[in-house]
Design an enzyme around this catalytic site. Structure first.
Site, PDB file in Angstrom:
ATOM      1  N   ASN A   8       0.306 -10.939  -1.782  1.00 26.15           N
ATOM      2  CA  ASN A   8      -1.004 -10.808  -2.428  1.00 26.15           C
ATOM      3  C   ASN A   8      -0.749 -10.275  -3.829  1.00 26.15           C
ATOM      4  O   ASN A   8      -0.449  -9.093  -3.994  1.00 26.15           O
ATOM      5  CB  ASN A   8      -1.899  -9.849  -1.626  1.00 26.15           C
ATOM      6  N   TRP A   9      -0.843 -11.149  -4.797  1.00 25.78           N
ATOM      7  CA  TRP A   9      -0.505 -10.754  -6.178  1.00 25.78           C
ATOM      8  C   TRP A   9      -1.584  -9.901  -6.827  1.00 25.78           C
ATOM      9  O   TRP A   9      -1.364  -9.355  -7.905  1.00 25.78           O
ATOM     10  CB  TRP A   9      -0.283 -12.002  -7.024  1.00 25.78           C
ATOM     11  N   LYS A  10      -2.771  -9.844  -6.223  1.00 25.54           N
ATOM     12  CA  LYS A  10      -3.881  -9.103  -6.838  1.00 25.54           C
ATOM     13  C   LYS A  10      -4.086  -9.617  -8.270  1.00 25.54           C
ATOM     14  O   LYS A  10      -3.904 -10.813  -8.494  1.00 25.54           O
ATOM     15  CB  LYS A  10      -3.626  -7.597  -6.761  1.00 25.54           C
ATOM     16  N   HIS A  91     -10.572  -7.989   1.727  1.00 25.94           N
ATOM     17  CA  HIS A  91      -9.525  -7.035   1.341  1.00 25.94           C
ATOM     18  C   HIS A  91     -10.188  -5.693   1.014  1.00 25.94           C
ATOM     19  O   HIS A  91     -11.297  -5.659   0.473  1.00 25.94           O
ATOM     20  CB  HIS A  91      -8.759  -7.561   0.128  1.00 25.94           C
ATOM     21  N   GLU A  93      -9.800  -3.656  -1.258  1.00 26.16           N
ATOM     22  CA  GLU A  93     -10.173  -3.472  -2.670  1.00 26.16           C
ATOM     23  C   GLU A  93     -11.509  -4.154  -2.970  1.00 26.16           C
ATOM     24  O   GLU A  93     -12.287  -3.670  -3.788  1.00 26.16           O
ATOM     25  CB  GLU A  93      -9.045  -3.977  -3.588  1.00 26.16           C
ATOM     26  N   GLU A 158      -4.515  -3.621   7.420  1.00 24.01           N
ATOM     27  CA  GLU A 158      -4.016  -2.861   6.271  1.00 24.01           C
ATOM     28  C   GLU A 158      -4.699  -1.500   6.252  1.00 24.01           C
ATOM     29  O   GLU A 158      -5.836  -1.387   5.752  1.00 24.01           O
ATOM     30  CB  GLU A 158      -4.344  -3.595   4.964  1.00 24.01           C
ATOM     31  N   GLY A 164      -0.620   0.472  -1.595  1.00 20.31           N
ATOM     32  CA  GLY A 164      -0.202   0.862  -2.943  1.00 20.31           C
ATOM     33  C   GLY A 164       0.171   2.321  -3.077  1.00 20.31           C
ATOM     34  O   GLY A 164       0.289   2.834  -4.183  1.00 20.31           O
ATOM     35  N   SER A 196       2.137  -1.061   1.621  1.00 14.91           N
ATOM     36  CA  SER A 196       3.441  -0.556   1.184  1.00 14.91           C
ATOM     37  C   SER A 196       4.623  -1.142   1.959  1.00 14.91           C
ATOM     38  O   SER A 196       5.619  -0.453   2.186  1.00 14.91           O
ATOM     39  CB  SER A 196       3.467   0.972   1.216  1.00 14.91           C
ATOM     40  N   GLY A 217       1.645  -6.561  -1.209  1.00 11.04           N
ATOM     41  CA  GLY A 217       1.195  -6.507  -2.589  1.00 11.04           C
ATOM     42  C   GLY A 217       2.366  -6.365  -3.547  1.00 11.04           C
ATOM     43  O   GLY A 217       3.035  -7.342  -3.894  1.00 11.04           O
ATOM     44  N   GLY A 218       2.636  -5.125  -3.937  1.00 13.40           N
ATOM     45  CA  GLY A 218       3.635  -4.841  -4.975  1.00 13.40           C
ATOM     46  C   GLY A 218       4.975  -5.551  -4.790  1.00 13.40           C
ATOM     47  O   GLY A 218       5.531  -6.105  -5.745  1.00 13.40           O
TER      48      GLY A 218
HETATM   49  P1  13P Z   1       0.955  -2.943  -1.357  1.00 14.87           P
HETATM   50  O1  13P Z   1       1.981  -3.775  -0.609  1.00 14.87           O
HETATM   51  O2  13P Z   1       1.184  -2.935  -2.847  1.00 14.87           O
HETATM   52  O3  13P Z   1       0.798  -1.593  -0.747  1.00 14.87           O
HETATM   53  O4  13P Z   1      -0.447  -3.696  -1.168  1.00 14.87           O
HETATM   54  C1  13P Z   1      -0.851  -4.025   0.106  1.00 14.87           C
HETATM   55  C2  13P Z   1      -1.995  -4.948   0.006  1.00 14.87           C
HETATM   56  O5  13P Z   1      -3.089  -4.555  -0.350  1.00 14.87           O
HETATM   57  C3  13P Z   1      -1.772  -6.358   0.332  1.00 14.87           C
HETATM   58  O6  13P Z   1      -2.972  -7.027   0.461  1.00 14.87           O
END
Ligand code: 13P
Length: 235
Positions: A8-10, A91, A93, A158, A164, A196, A217-218
């Protein structure tokens, strides 16, 4: 088949950066990998051009409307035309920053199902719920309301406090939650873990029997890290 690793590149990477990244990835991607990339809308045409035959791709959100005068929205039909196999909905966010409710999430997922895109429905508890020990009840209720009317979907668990932050649920805690979720889901529904996930913890998470893969994500932004996660998911 390897477990699915969905990146997930956000809101990272311009279209040009994404294009180069996809071109570099396909040069190194092993045929055993089960990869999917949820990228910004603006990167989807390049994903469709470059990833075909190597990895799946998808978006991070979709409009609840089929079409019409909804300035700034992107419809499920537009995503299907770009070859998306998956799309995230709900999600944390989006739930937090855009006030998305469980019923809106379920409606968005239905729009995707109608055009043959598999929704990845995201659920997970905030820290105060985890600290009160009520995470299973909370997440099961959120899942039931966010998947009303759906018959084919993927779930991403999640925990909000792990996104994050560098904190992850232990493999055992995550596995216990996944077991509880899977007991209420139609057989064969995949449940991914997110929060994470990184090259250091991936092998122990993906070794767990109820964890069907990751939503990352990251660590999905760097090819070297993403390749390590894909390798850990081959087992
Ligand atoms: P991180 O892997 O950066 O913690 O993000 C998780 C996430 O929100 C994936 O959708």
């Amino acid at each position: 088949m390897a477990k699915l690793i969905a990146g997930n590149w956000k809101m990272y990477k311009t279209p040009s950066e994404a294009k180069t990244w996809f071109q570099d990835l396909v040069k190194e991607l092993p045929s055993t990998a089960n990869a999917a990339l949820m990228v910004p809308f603006t990167a989807l045409p390049y994903a469709a051009e470059i990833l075909e035959g190597y990895a799946a791709w998808g978006a991070q959100d979709v409009s609840v409307h089929v079409e019409g005068a909804y300035t700034g929205e992107i419809s499920a039909k537009m995503l299907a035309d770009l070859g998306c196999s998956y799309c995230l909905v709900g999600h944390s966010e989006r739930r937090t920053y855009h006030g998305e409710s469980d019923s809106l999430v379920a409606q968005k997922a239905l729009r995707l199902q109608e055009v043959g895109i598999t929704p990845i429905v995201c659920v997970g508890e905030p820290l105060e719920v985890r600290e009160a020990g009520k995470q299973v009840k909370y997440t099961l209720e959120q899942l039931a309301k966010s998947t009303q009317g759906l018959d084919r979907f993927v779930v991403a668990y999640e925990p909000v406090w792990a996104i994050g932050t560098g904190k992850t649920a232990s493999s055992e805690d995550a596995n216990a939650m996944h077991q509880a979720l899977k007991e209420t889901l139609p057989g064969g529904t995949a449940v991914l873990y997110g929060g994470s996930v990184n090259p250091g913890n991936a092998s122990s998470l993906f070794a767990e029997s109820y964890i069907d893969g990751g939503l990352v994500g990251g660590a999905s932004l760097k090819i070297a890290d993403y390749l390590q996660l894909l390798a850990a998911a081959v087992g």
